[in-house]
Write an enzyme that holds these catalytic residues in place. Structure first.
Site, short mmCIF file in Angstrom:
data_model
loop_
_atom_site.label_atom_id
_atom_site.label_comp_id
_atom_site.label_asym_id
_atom_site.label_seq_id
_atom_site.Cartn_x
_atom_site.Cartn_y
_atom_site.Cartn_z
N SER A 3 0.81 -1.21 0.00
CA SER A 3 0.00 0.00 0.00
C SER A 3 0.84 1.26 0.00
CB SER A 3 -0.90 0.01 1.25
OG SER A 3 -1.57 1.24 1.38
N TYR A 7 -2.65 5.49 -4.22
CA TYR A 7 -3.66 6.54 -4.09
C TYR A 7 -3.12 7.75 -4.83
CZ TYR A 7 -5.85 4.00 -0.18
OH TYR A 7 -6.48 3.08 0.61
N THR A 64 -6.43 2.60 -6.46
CA THR A 64 -7.64 2.58 -5.64
C THR A 64 -8.42 3.86 -5.88
OG1 THR A 64 -6.61 1.20 -3.95
CG2 THR A 64 -8.53 2.47 -3.29
N LYS A 119 -9.14 -0.68 -8.51
CA LYS A 119 -9.78 -1.24 -7.31
C LYS A 119 -10.80 -0.27 -6.73
CE LYS A 119 -8.54 -3.15 -2.75
NZ LYS A 119 -9.29 -2.22 -1.89
N HIS A 147 -14.13 -1.46 -0.37
CA HIS A 147 -13.05 -1.10 0.55
C HIS A 147 -13.24 -1.77 1.90
CE1 HIS A 147 -9.69 1.95 0.39
NE2 HIS A 147 -9.59 1.57 1.67
#
Length: 374
Positions: free
Chosen positions: A107, A131, A157, A247, A271
């Site tokens: 992440s 992100y 995402t 995603k 999520h």
């Protein structure tokens, strides 16, 4: 660890061994947590339909993800603050991923650097989850680092234009890194090993971001760009030439849009129930999404998965693979790398047993006839 027979058992151990605020950050969801409960209830209430008198002496759980084989039909989902849950953190997870030929997604909010994860799992299939920030140059730098470190794919995402209202975190005064207060000191008295690890290992910090002193919601709202649109996918493609996974898809319309825009895979996901409460249940969208976008784009799903039977049901309904998050994090909190290893062993055993009882020997044999949704 050997006495933990299910992911639910690992969850119980995790709750015992981890401070409440940290456990609740992992375990909780947004607002009333209805999205998460509905997802788990859907899995619990579906019906698996077995076929008898088939030779199931040999089982092959291999599936294709981004056109490459994975030994099991799931990958480790990207999760933030992983070292906070247990100090072995992302390194432990990627080592287990490498051992079992399971892809691992790091992440943006990870607590081990892109390069250090690559060193810990040099032969693992590694993906980087992004992100998009208001400062695009920071995202471009992260993508370049991931590419240089040998990461195979990028997961974008798209369901966090603002932070969800995760009320457990607010009530617990959750912060990163954890701050000493009267409540945390009292909690530390019942979780001494966790606090000893906190105080005797390198300070928790974001591996890909600058340090942050506010709440998690404030961080997300400060960094992430709510103005991002489909047009930004062109910018992303100019900066990343490898496989692209989108995603956070929650409608058929959006599944079609991103597939048309060239996504190699989509993840139908709310999520983990941590953003919009009462969002669609991802499992219910899988069959229609598979039909709507055809075979050019892979369909994956997450949210609510707690057993290998859940994974088998998702594959049977049309998903080519799944992502798991909480399931392996419960293992990590329960016992570090040994706990993650145990989570994989549990899921692998459940997948194999469920496939045999359904009368199937390969992932490709699973089909909608094996599942009846309530």
């Amino acid at each position: 660890m050997s006495r933990a027979l299910t992911i639910a058992d690992l969850r119980v151990l995790a709750a015992r061994r981890t401070p409440r605020s940290v456990f609740d950050y992992t375990d909780g969801a947004a607002e009333s947590e209805t999205s998460l409960r509905r997802a788990r209830r859907t899995f619990a209430n579906l019906e698996l339909r077995p076929a008898i008198l088939h030779d199931v002496s040999q089982i092959d759980t291999t599936t294709l993800m981004l056109g490459q084989p994975a030994a099991l039909p799931f990958a480790f989902a990207p999760t933030g603050f992983t070292r906070m849950m247990q100090t072995e953190g992302e390194r432990a997870v990627v080592r287990v991923a490498q051992r079992h030929d399971i892809p691992y997604a790091l992440s943006t909010m990870g607590t081990t650097s892109i390069e250090d994860v690559a060193t810990a799992g040099p032969d693992a299939r590694k993906w980087f989850q992004l992100y998009v920030w208001k400062d695009r140059s920071r995202a471009e730098d992260l993508m370049a680092r991931a590419k240089a470190a040998g990461y195979e794919a990028l997961i974008l995402t798209v369901d966090v234009p603002v932070a969800g209202a995760r009320l457990r975190d607010v009530r617990n005064g959750f912060s990163f890194p954890p701050q000493l207060s009267l409540s945390t000191i009292l909690d530390g008295a019942t979780h001494p090993n966790w606090w000893i690890d906190l105080l005797t290992t390198p300070t928790y910090q974001f591996a890909s971001l600058d340090s942050w002193g506010g709440t998690i919601g404030e961080l997300l709202d400060t960094l992430f760009d709510p103005s991002m649109t489909m047009a930004d996918l062109e910018w992303l493609r100019s900066a990343w030439d490898g496989p692209l996974v989108i995603k956070g898809i929650q409608t058929l319309e959006d599944a079609r849009r991103v597939a048309t825009a060239g996504a190699d895979a989509i993840v139908i996901s709310n999520h983990g129930g941590r953003q919009l409460d009462r969002a669609p249940v991802p499992l219910r969208l899988v069959p229609d999404a598979r039909e709507a976008i055809g075979d050019a784009t892979e369909v994956w799903m997450d949210t609510g998965i707690m057993t290998g039977g859940d994974i088998v049901a998702a594959i049977a309904l049309g998903a080519q693979a799944t992502l798991i998050g909480r399931a392996y994090l419960y293992g990590l909190m329960a016992g570090g790398e040994r706990g993650v290893q145990r989570a994989v062993e549990i899921l692998q055993g459940e997948i194999t047993r469920t496939m045999k009882l359904l009368g199937t020997t390969t992932i490709n044999q699973l089909n909608p006839n094996h599942v009846r949704l309530p």
